[in-house]
Design a protein around this motif. Structure first.
Motif, mmCIF file in Angstrom:
data_model
loop_
_atom_site.group_PDB
_atom_site.id
_atom_site.type_symbol
_atom_site.label_atom_id
_atom_site.label_comp_id
_atom_site.label_asym_id
_atom_site.label_seq_id
_atom_site.Cartn_x
_atom_site.Cartn_y
_atom_site.Cartn_z
ATOM 1 N N ASP A 40 70.464 -63.752 55.299
ATOM 2 C CA ASP A 40 69.574 -63.908 54.160
ATOM 3 C C ASP A 40 69.441 -62.560 53.474
ATOM 4 O O ASP A 40 69.036 -61.574 54.096
ATOM 5 C CB ASP A 40 68.204 -64.413 54.671
ATOM 6 C CG ASP A 40 67.289 -64.799 53.512
ATOM 7 O OD1 ASP A 40 67.798 -64.959 52.381
ATOM 8 O OD2 ASP A 40 66.078 -64.917 53.743
ATOM 9 N N LEU A 77 69.679 -62.598 60.564
ATOM 10 C CA LEU A 77 68.449 -63.001 61.245
ATOM 11 C C LEU A 77 68.788 -63.879 62.448
ATOM 12 O O LEU A 77 69.656 -64.751 62.361
ATOM 13 C CB LEU A 77 67.545 -63.776 60.295
ATOM 14 C CG LEU A 77 67.196 -63.060 58.988
ATOM 15 C CD1 LEU A 77 66.474 -64.007 58.034
ATOM 16 C CD2 LEU A 77 66.339 -61.831 59.268
ATOM 17 N N VAL A 106 71.628 -68.271 64.090
ATOM 18 C CA VAL A 106 71.714 -67.071 63.249
ATOM 19 C C VAL A 106 71.818 -67.513 61.791
ATOM 20 O O VAL A 106 72.459 -68.522 61.491
ATOM 21 C CB VAL A 106 72.990 -66.247 63.605
ATOM 22 C CG1 VAL A 106 73.127 -65.049 62.673
ATOM 23 C CG2 VAL A 106 72.926 -65.770 65.043
ATOM 24 N N LYS A 107 71.171 -66.777 60.904
ATOM 25 C CA LYS A 107 71.402 -66.998 59.483
ATOM 26 C C LYS A 107 71.449 -65.666 58.756
ATOM 27 O O LYS A 107 70.925 -64.657 59.260
ATOM 28 C CB LYS A 107 70.318 -67.911 58.893
ATOM 29 C CG LYS A 107 68.922 -67.329 58.891
ATOM 30 C CD LYS A 107 67.922 -68.336 58.327
ATOM 31 C CE LYS A 107 66.512 -67.755 58.365
ATOM 32 N NZ LYS A 107 65.494 -68.740 57.965
ATOM 33 N N TYR A 121 72.016 -68.375 70.312
ATOM 34 C CA TYR A 121 70.835 -68.399 69.452
ATOM 35 C C TYR A 121 71.256 -68.679 68.015
ATOM 36 O O TYR A 121 72.308 -68.180 67.579
ATOM 37 C CB TYR A 121 70.101 -67.049 69.524
ATOM 38 C CG TYR A 121 69.677 -66.704 70.922
ATOM 39 C CD1 TYR A 121 68.422 -67.080 71.414
ATOM 40 C CD2 TYR A 121 70.547 -66.041 71.792
ATOM 41 C CE1 TYR A 121 68.047 -66.791 72.720
ATOM 42 C CE2 TYR A 121 70.184 -65.752 73.101
ATOM 43 C CZ TYR A 121 68.935 -66.129 73.559
ATOM 44 O OH TYR A 121 68.575 -65.860 74.855
ATOM 45 N N SER A 134 59.111 -70.217 67.550
ATOM 46 C CA SER A 134 60.389 -69.507 67.461
ATOM 47 C C SER A 134 60.410 -68.677 66.191
ATOM 48 O O SER A 134 60.144 -69.183 65.104
ATOM 49 C CB SER A 134 61.537 -70.505 67.474
ATOM 50 O OG SER A 134 61.315 -71.478 66.495
ATOM 51 N N ASP A 135 60.723 -67.402 66.378
ATOM 52 C CA ASP A 135 60.679 -66.472 65.249
ATOM 53 C C ASP A 135 62.074 -66.075 64.816
ATOM 54 O O ASP A 135 62.954 -65.855 65.632
ATOM 55 C CB ASP A 135 59.934 -65.197 65.675
ATOM 56 C CG ASP A 135 58.456 -65.473 65.864
ATOM 57 O OD1 ASP A 135 57.932 -66.374 65.179
ATOM 58 O OD2 ASP A 135 57.849 -64.806 66.712
ATOM 59 N N TRP A 136 62.255 -65.964 63.506
ATOM 60 C CA TRP A 136 63.484 -65.365 62.985
ATOM 61 C C TRP A 136 63.278 -63.860 62.958
ATOM 62 O O TRP A 136 62.335 -63.362 62.357
ATOM 63 C CB TRP A 136 63.786 -65.896 61.595
ATOM 64 C CG TRP A 136 64.279 -67.323 61.621
ATOM 65 C CD1 TRP A 136 63.536 -68.450 61.425
ATOM 66 C CD2 TRP A 136 65.614 -67.763 61.873
ATOM 67 N NE1 TRP A 136 64.320 -69.566 61.534
ATOM 68 C CE2 TRP A 136 65.619 -69.179 61.805
ATOM 69 C CE3 TRP A 136 66.819 -67.106 62.151
ATOM 70 C CZ2 TRP A 136 66.764 -69.946 62.012
ATOM 71 C CZ3 TRP A 136 67.963 -67.868 62.341
ATOM 72 C CH2 TRP A 136 67.933 -69.278 62.278
ATOM 73 N N GLN A 150 67.222 -66.361 65.548
ATOM 74 C CA GLN A 150 66.056 -67.118 65.994
ATOM 75 C C GLN A 150 65.943 -66.987 67.510
ATOM 76 O O GLN A 150 66.720 -67.568 68.265
ATOM 77 C CB GLN A 150 66.191 -68.588 65.595
ATOM 78 C CG GLN A 150 64.903 -69.360 65.816
ATOM 79 C CD GLN A 150 65.008 -70.779 65.319
ATOM 80 O OE1 GLN A 150 66.077 -71.391 65.365
ATOM 81 N NE2 GLN A 150 63.899 -71.327 64.838
ATOM 82 N N GLU A 182 64.954 -60.000 62.279
ATOM 83 C CA GLU A 182 66.050 -59.293 61.616
ATOM 84 C C GLU A 182 66.784 -58.433 62.640
ATOM 85 O O GLU A 182 66.190 -57.586 63.310
ATOM 86 C CB GLU A 182 65.500 -58.404 60.493
ATOM 87 C CG GLU A 182 66.600 -57.711 59.724
ATOM 88 C CD GLU A 182 66.044 -56.779 58.638
ATOM 89 O OE1 GLU A 182 64.996 -57.110 58.047
ATOM 90 O OE2 GLU A 182 66.654 -55.727 58.420
#
Lengths: 104, 409
Positions: free
Chosen positions: A95, A100, A92-93, A90, A2-4, A102, A6
């Motif tokens: 940064d 971002l 979310v964060k 999904y 699993s990729d974060w 996931q 942007e």
């Protein structure tokens, strides 16, 4: 795996609003809640494959722009006719000012 | 023991009402009676792009499995022929009799017939999935389609026909298309879109005669022009289906007359959707009848509540949409309530006309643009209309002012 990924800058989205994000041949909707948290769901309404990002966000609800299908964008839960299939959500964060997502 | 609820009409309205009764916890029998052979289904796609597919499918509101799970008995392919109000029963065309505690009439509307001799098998109307399939069978590259009536059904079918390569002529007796309910400025955008796609639109010319010899239809206009077509589709409006209600002695007033809670002149019989006229609270109780998908859905759900005794008044603002080519139109409210208009441009050619009453109250909003460009602002306008808001015209007209900010005011 699993990729974060942007999706956008944090201030690209107004509070209590939504933005479309396309990635890898898929489409998502990124939300900023009235209390300044970010969320992500599948981008298309489960009723007729309409882009939810053209819809209206009120509190924690996104309304489909076409037929007023309503979902809680924090949980993906469908909220009554004509929609009955929940949206996938999904993680979310935020940064360094970037949102971002996931994508699984 | 409870007799249960009976719903006559298994379209959007009746189907939604049946589901709503169960969602509200009602656990006595629910019977849904429809005269078509299908599951309850959505009608809006019947005129739109979905019909251009090679094998159009029904968009069901509820599957057989869902109806079974909810214990909703769906009786299809039969008509309700008589109501015995004293006995609380409905007789069906197959001879059976249903008992009810409360009855909902969701009988819908039926296409207005062209009152003219000479119509034959190549002159058709659109209401049902079967009608849509029959029309679809005639739409192909090179086929000639004459559409009588420049309203929404006709124009959406014109767009679908063009997508399949048919040549299309739209005939409208009024001076312009979409005379009913759509501002001229927006009708003109739609008109130009059709012209750009190759549709021939003839306005302001009535029909003198129609001749259908089985091989083709010839439509003669009062002005002398003659159109030959493989199929003539007539879309000149709809009339409410009130026969059953009228024979039962219920009050009829441009549809089955109901009160704000959708109750007819018999307190145990409700009516909802296209078939009823009701007092529209947002305009001070003006009696209207709406032929619209969302109204059918909302009134079906409201009728279910009130059949269970909720006593809730209808409070929704009318809402309507149409898709043609890449354009989408949305209207909230009834624009004929307005005395003046304010235009708000949204970019990409999309715009909204806000209709204001003499006292400055926002009473309707009509928008058009590519995709769903106007959807969000029309939805906000709908809420403003519902709140009887009097927004400043300058704010409505300025893109710099967010409509959402007006809602909080």
């Amino acid at each position: 795996m699993s990729d974060w990924v942007e999706a956008c800058a944090a201030d690209d989205i107004d509070e209590e609003d939504v933005m479309r994000f396309d990635h890898g041949g898929r489409t998502f909707a990124i939300y900023r809640s009235p209390d300044d948290e970010y969320f992500a769901t599948d981008g298309l309404c489960s009723h007729e494959k309409v882009h939810l990002a053209d819809g209206l966000v009120m509190d924690d609800i996104i309304e489909c722009p076409k037929h007023n299908g309503r979902f809680n964008y924090k949980t993906g839960a469908a909220r009554g006719a004509p929609v009955c299939v929940n949206l996938k959500t999904y993680p979310v964060k935020v940064d360094a000012g970037k949102v971002l997502v996931q994508i699984r | 023991m409870a007799r249960g609820m009976v719903i006559i009409g298994a379209g959007e309205c009746g189907g939604r009402a049946a589901l709503a009764l169960r969602d509200l916890g009602y656990d006595s029998p629910v019977t849904l009676v429809g005269d078509e052979p299908h599951l309850p289904y959505e009608r809006p796609p019947l005129s739109k792009e979905a019909m251009a597919s090679d094998a159009p499918e029904i968009k069901a509101i509820a599957s057989d499995a869902l109806l079974a799970e909810k214990s909703i008995r769906h009786i299809h392919s039969v008509q309700a022929v008589a109501i015995d109000r004293a006995a609380h029963t409905v007789r069906l065309s197959d001879g059976s009799v249903l008992s009810y505690d409360k009855l909902l009439l969701a009988t819908g509307s039926t296409p207005r017939k062209l009152p003219m001799p000479g119509l034959g098998a190549r002159c058709v109307y659109l209401r049902t999935f079967a009608d849509a399939l029959a029309i679809r069978g005639h739409l192909s590259a090179g086929s000639r389609i004459a559409i009588i009536g420049g309203g929404f059904i006709g124009l959406e079918l014109a767009a679908t026909s063009r997508k399949l390569g048919a040549s299309v002529t739209v005939i409208e007796a009024q001076p312009r298309i979409l005379m009913r309910g759509v501002p001229a400025e927006i009708a003109e955008i739609i008109h130009q879109a059709h012209v750009a796609e190759g549709v021939d639109i003839l306005c302001g010319d009535g029909i003198a005669s129609v001749a259908d010899d089985g091989n083709e239809v010839r439509v003669k206009l009062a002005g002398g022009r003659e159109i030959s077509a493989d199929l003539a589709i007539i879309g000149i409006g709809a009339v409410p289906v009130t026969g059953l209600a009228a024979e039962a002695g219920l009050m009829i007033d441009n549809g089955i007359a109901v009160d704000a809670e959708l109750r007819s002149s018999d307190p145990d019989i409700f009516a909802a959707g296209d078939c009823c006229s009701f007092p529209l609270a947002v305009y001070g109780g003006r009696r209207v009848r709406l032929e619209a998908w969302r109204n059918a859905q909302e009134q079906g759900a409201l009728a279910a509540k009130n059949m269970l005794g909720a006593g809730e008044a209808h409070a929704a603002v009318p809402w309507f949409w149409s898709d043609q080519y890449g354009l989408s139109l949305q209207i909230a409210g009834l624009s004929d309530e307005g005395k003046s208009t304010v235009r708000r441009d949204l970019g990409d050619g999309a715009f909204i006309l806000f209709h204001l009453a003499g006292d400055g109250r926002l009473v309707a909003a009509s928008g058009i643009g590519p995709g769903n460009a106007v959807a969000r602002d029309i939805r906000l306008a709908e809420m403003l209309i519902g709140k009887h808001a009097r927004p400043a015209p300058e704010a409505l007209g300025s893109q710099a002012v967010k409509l959402k900010s007006l809602l909080a005011a």
